[in-house]
Design a protein around this motif. Structure first.
Motif, PDB file in Angstrom:
ATOM      1  N   PRO A 136       0.836  -1.208   0.000  1.00  0.00           N
ATOM      2  CA  PRO A 136       0.000   0.000   0.000  1.00  0.00           C
ATOM      3  C   PRO A 136       0.866   1.251   0.000  1.00  0.00           C
ATOM      4  O   PRO A 136       2.049   1.215   0.347  1.00  0.00           O
ATOM      5  N   ASP A 143       1.737   6.444  -5.072  1.00  0.00           N
ATOM      6  CA  ASP A 143       0.989   5.511  -5.912  1.00  0.00           C
ATOM      7  C   ASP A 143       1.561   4.107  -5.743  1.00  0.00           C
ATOM      8  O   ASP A 143       2.700   3.835  -6.112  1.00  0.00           O
ATOM      9  N   LEU A 146      -1.068  -0.865  -7.363  1.00  0.00           N
ATOM     10  CA  LEU A 146      -1.893  -2.063  -7.291  1.00  0.00           C
ATOM     11  C   LEU A 146      -2.897  -2.133  -8.440  1.00  0.00           C
ATOM     12  O   LEU A 146      -3.333  -3.214  -8.822  1.00  0.00           O
ATOM     13  N   TYR A 147      -3.241  -0.993  -8.983  1.00  0.00           N
ATOM     14  CA  TYR A 147      -4.226  -0.983 -10.059  1.00  0.00           C
ATOM     15  C   TYR A 147      -3.579  -0.853 -11.431  1.00  0.00           C
ATOM     16  O   TYR A 147      -4.147  -0.279 -12.355  1.00  0.00           O
ATOM     17  N   ARG A 175      -9.877  -2.699  -2.525  1.00  0.00           N
ATOM     18  CA  ARG A 175     -10.192  -1.317  -2.166  1.00  0.00           C
ATOM     19  C   ARG A 175      -9.390  -0.867  -0.952  1.00  0.00           C
ATOM     20  O   ARG A 175      -8.858   0.247  -0.927  1.00  0.00           O
ATOM     21  N   ARG A 178      -5.666  -0.323  -1.586  1.00  0.00           N
ATOM     22  CA  ARG A 178      -5.419   0.858  -2.412  1.00  0.00           C
ATOM     23  C   ARG A 178      -5.242   2.109  -1.551  1.00  0.00           C
ATOM     24  O   ARG A 178      -4.600   3.076  -1.978  1.00  0.00           O
TER      25      ARG A 178
END
Length: 250
Positions: A136, A143, A146-147, A175, A178
């Motif tokens: 995280p 940033d 993870l996405y 979620r 993130r």
């Protein structure tokens, strides 16, 4: 390199245990008197992902305990999935089993949970192995990656095609991971367990730089690379076994 072609002829013991308002299922190999090695799977997976490794470690004198995290495998489908609840479940299970010391191995979501267990119960965790842990952000400007597009596609395919887990658990974990976690980063310095971080190489959606930051933050931690992508223990089982066995033997 050690050959690991298939599980040895050992019958696992499947156990379901009540822990408060949920039940947790785990799969165990080896003698109950042997030192404990706890295995925590990633999101959208189950304890079965560890069968090959667990059945190879048991003859080497380990009691392997592969846990189905809540919302996965044979464990309870819960109403909610706060990340801290996974840790509470695992600690509750290990306390009920009266374990005084254990090696804890985690993959992906399970690696994150393993880090929480090491925070909460430093006297319990002797060795910590984090395979492709999610990282995280430290703050809102950090940033965590993870996405990344490849990770989103992999996660979507898991949600669409796999069964045996609660989709809400996986979506909730993504979620939460993130969000920035300043306290998690600060607590890495408090880990007392000998720690190994495993990166899956360039095919992984996680960057070497991010995992190196984690290894640098944990006192005495070491980082190794096994070129396999995210599923190191599945795609390179012999190399992963050798890395684990070498680390535990040192």
């Amino acid at each position: 390199m050690t050959e690991i072609s298939a599980p040895l002829d050992l019958a696992p013991r499947d156990v379901t245990m009540a822990l408060g308002n949920i039940t947790v299922r785990y799969r165990e190999y080896g003698s109950p008197e042997a030192p404990a090695l706890v295995l925590l799977h990633g999101g959208a997976s189950s304890s079965a992902t560890w069968d090959r490794l667990a059945s190879a470690l048991a003859p080497q004198g380990w009691r392997t305990i592969a846990v189905d995290l809540r919302g996965h495998g044979g464990s309870t489908r819960a109403v909610s999935y706060p990340l801290a609840a996974y840790c509470t479940d695992v600690v509750g299970l290990l306390d009920t089993l009266a374990l005084e010391r254990a090696v804890v191995v985690g993959h992906s979501l399970g690696a994150y949970v393993a880090s929480l267990v090491a925070f909460e119960r430093p006297g319990l965790v002797s060795h910590l192995i984090l395979e492709e842990p999610p990282v995280p952000g430290r703050d809102s400007a950090d940033d965590d990656g993870l996405y990344a597009p490849r990770f989103l596609l992999e996660s979507l395919s898991l949600l669409v095609f796999r069964r045996g887990f609660h989709r809400r658990a996986v979506v909730s974990a993504l979620r939460q991971l993130r969000r920035p976690q300043t306290q998690w980063w600060a607590r890495l310095a408090t880990i007392r367990a000998r720690t190994l971080v495993v990166w899956g190489g360039p095919a992984s959606h996680l960057s070497l730089e991010r995992l190196a930051l984690v290894a640098d933050a944990v006192p005495g931690a070491r980082l190794v690379t096994i070129d396999a992508g995210h599923l190191v223990h599945s795609k390179r089982p012999a190399e992963f076994y050798d890395a684990v066995a070498t680390f535990l033997a040192e």
